[in-house]
Design an enzyme around this catalytic site. Structure first.
Site, PDB file in Angstrom:
ATOM      1  N   GLY A 149       0.896  -1.038   0.025  1.00  0.00           N
ATOM      2  CA  GLY A 149       0.025  -0.064   0.155  1.00  0.00           C
ATOM      3  C   GLY A 149       1.035   1.258   0.024  1.00  0.00           C
ATOM      4  N   CYS A 150       0.258   2.452   0.020  1.00  0.00           N
ATOM      5  CA  CYS A 150       0.764   3.583  -0.167  1.00  0.00           C
ATOM      6  C   CYS A 150       1.325   4.412   0.887  1.00  0.00           C
ATOM      7  CB  CYS A 150       0.008   4.624  -1.017  1.00  0.00           C
ATOM      8  SG  CYS A 150      -0.470   3.924  -2.505  1.00  0.00           S
ATOM      9  N   VAL A 151       0.840   3.964   2.239  1.00  0.00           N
ATOM     10  CA  VAL A 151       1.246   4.953   3.278  1.00  0.00           C
ATOM     11  C   VAL A 151       2.461   4.989   3.585  1.00  0.00           C
ATOM     12  CG1 VAL A 151       0.371   5.799   5.618  1.00  0.00           C
ATOM     13  CG2 VAL A 151      -1.330   4.445   4.108  1.00  0.00           C
ATOM     14  N   TYR A 195       5.500   6.372  -3.458  1.00  0.00           N
ATOM     15  CA  TYR A 195       5.452   7.546  -2.139  1.00  0.00           C
ATOM     16  C   TYR A 195       6.702   7.519  -1.555  1.00  0.00           C
ATOM     17  CZ  TYR A 195       0.426   7.943  -2.995  1.00  0.00           C
ATOM     18  OH  TYR A 195      -0.776   8.037  -3.567  1.00  0.00           O
TER      19      TYR A 195
END
Lengths: 105, 482
Positions: free
Chosen positions: A103-105, B134
């Site tokens: 995921g991205c977090v 990210y």
């Protein structure tokens, strides 16, 4: 395979510094990993989050969702970010000795 | 000198993170892929905790202690210089520069943008950018977006910051100038104004520059965020600041929305991204019905107010009232010289067609907002239009408590019940609209069904509708529906 020395023992970690083998985890390892995360002192709240993550991971072999984490520990999301500056996924999961969540977090 | 080992080391402390032999890289595709991947992403060094791209150290057989051949990163201090992009002829882009219109290539040429990426995309007929991710940055919970590159020999990738725009996208020139200075100092030297999500993007900031860049942006008074699984920056139409049709104060609404939901913009917690858009009237200039998960649209409940004398003047001057009447989507307009323009209240869809076409027809006085849920373009089940969940709700400034409470209830339901990486539209399709309404505590009415009658306003009773404008102009009496 990079390695890191914590509490006098050698541990295999991945390129982000997450433990490869969650079974090697212990309180001393968490303290050592906290140093690498830039957290100076582990408070009760830190332990609450880490222990919950640990318990959940050992039971389901997957990281809990952020909502579950906030609900079960009773801490607001903002405070979790203050406790673990790099976030619940990268910071808290690393301390709990889990592999890096997807995921991205 | 034969190449023997390639080490990937931390750029700061030189800690070896992975190493490969040259033969291994040539023969084992899995290792070569891993090596390529590690080179183009930013990693955190387990020894010194510096985050950034890894340095490549090539060790040859003859000189095991040879100085590293990879690019040497300057240590800290001032902004880190950008990587050098290779120069090569650009025949495809040259073609885009010909012509008498402004060329984007001419603009890009003057910046530090890796132009070869674009040229190669055109030559190979597919984009050369790769899936991003990210970079985590302490202090910015939402993280910083990074676009990876499939051609590491041209560029290693590009980080970009989303800057939350002020309401209405109004920028004072001197503030924008200071943003330009920051972009010139730390980034490619250009701004992406504005992205399709309605925010300002600063492209191409090297990872080492992120922290000072964010600090300087914050010092001007802007904020960064809007990445990850949180509320993305909302978009609103210009509303009462410039438009004559706005049915509620979209700018003030968004200001209040920021005040209430800023934490959700900054701290990702939802299963997937959530987009909000606010349109002042059903013309929907912000494309919210198609693009946003939660869409707040200004609506009116009574009939359009008609100033018969202005309509008559327009018709006398040659206005094509017949076409307007025949093209009315509800088929409810009729015009004759004696009665003037009449609207059949049962059939009126409040679609704004006559308001847009005929001077003298204005939106009605009983104004509020409608809330639509689940519009999106991507996701598991493809593009969807928003569904009406609440057809009419009064928007009460200054805190819009009723609307925001409802929004919060709906996001809580989404957060609690949706699966990971499931957009609101997919979630709605999976559990059904009636279940969603039950969970969110929205009373089910005849106006809200999963396949609505085309006219949502048919069931309003005349006593439910009241003109609340303070200064009602001398116009024809609003005809109550039904």
């Amino acid at each position: 395979m990079p390695a890191i020395t914590l509490a006098g023992k050698q541990f295999d970690v991945d390129e982000n510094g997450f433990l490869q083998d969650p079974a090697q985890w212990s309180d001393e390892v968490a303290l050592g990993l906290a140093q690498t995360e830039g957290i100076e002192k582990l408070t009760d709240e830190h332990w609450k989050v880490v222990r919950y993550l640990r318990e959940y991971y050992m039971k389901f072999h997957v990281a809990p969702s952020i909502r579950m984490l906030c609900k079960q520990t009773g801490l607001p999301l903002k405070q979790i970010y203050q406790l673990f500056p790099s976030g619940p996924a990268k910071g808290a999961c690393k301390l709990a000795g889990m592999p890096k969540p997807t995921g991205c977090v | 000198m034969e190449l023997d080992t390639i080490k990937l080391c931390c750029a700061k402390c030189g800690f070896t993170i992975e190493q490969y032999s040259a033969t291994e890289l040539a023969e084992v595709p899995r290792k070569a892929k891993r090596y390529k991947y590690l080179l183009q992403k930013s990693s955190i060094c387990p020894a010194c905790l510096a985050s950034g791209r890894l340095k490549e150290v090539r060790v040859t057989r003859e000189s095991a202690t040879a100085p590293p051949g990879g690019p040497v990163q300057p240590s800290a201090a001032a902004p880190v210089a950008h990587e050098r992009h290779p120069e090569a002829p650009t025949p495809m882009l040259d073609a885009l520069e010909r012509g008498r219109w402004p060329s984007h290539v001419t603009e890009l040429r003057q910046t530090r943008y890796p132009l070869q990426m674009y040229e190669q995309s055109l030559q190979r007929r597919t984009t050369q950018w790769d899936y991003g991710g990210y970079v985590s940055l302490p202090g910015v919970a939402a993280g910083v977006l990074v676009r990876a590159s499939a051609r590491p020999e041209i560029t290693k990738g590009s980080n970009f910051l989303r800057i939350m725009d002020p309401c209405g996208n109004f920028f004072k020139t001197d503030k924008l100038r200071r943003l330009c200075e920051i972009a010139e100092k730390y980034a490619y030297g250009m701004l992406h104004l504005l992205s399709t999500g309605g925010d300002l993007e600063m492209l191409g900031i090297p990872t080492e520059n992120l922290r000072p860049a964010v600090a300087e942006i914050m010092a001007i008074g802007f904020d960064v965020g809007s990445t990850g699984d949180d509320y993305r920056t909302s978009e609103e139409c210009i509303g009462p600041a410039q438009c004559d049709l706005a049915l509620y104060d979209t700018l003030g609404f968004r200001e209040a929305w920021y005040k209430r939901f800023l934490d959700d913009v900054q701290y990702p917690r939802f299963p997937h991204k959530v987009k909000c858009k606010f349109a002042g009237c059903p013309n929907d200039c912000v494309r919210g019905g198609q693009k946003s998960d939660f869409f707040v649209c200004g609506v009116f409940r009574d009939l359009p107010a008609i100033d018969q004398s202005r309509v008559k003047t327009w018709v006398d001057q040659g206005g094509d009232i017949t076409t307007v009447c025949t093209r009315c989507p509800g088929g409810c307009l009729s015009f004759n010289n004696g009665d003037g323009l009449r609207i059949d209240g049962d059939s009126c869809l409040r679609c704004m067609y006559c308001v847009n076409k005929v001077p003298g027809v204005r939106p009605g006085g009983d104004r509020g907002v409608a809330i639509l849920v689940g519009g999106k373009m991507r996701g598991k089940f493809g593009p969807m239009l928003g569904k009406v969940v609440v057809p009419f709700l009064k928007a009460q400034p200054p805190d819009y408590k009723e609307v925001f409470d409802l929004l919060e209830r709906m996001t809580e339901v989404y957060d609690e019940h949706a699966r990971k990486k499931e957009r609101v539209g997919d979630f709605l399709l999976r559990i059904g609209l009636s279940e969603f309404l039950r969970l969110a505590g929205v009373p089910v009415s005849a106006r809200v069904v999963s396949q609505p009658r085309i006219n949502l306003y048919y069931h309003w009773e005349p006593e439910e509708i009241k003109d609340e404008r303070t200064a009602v102009q001398e116009v024809g009496p609003p005809q109550a529906g039904v």
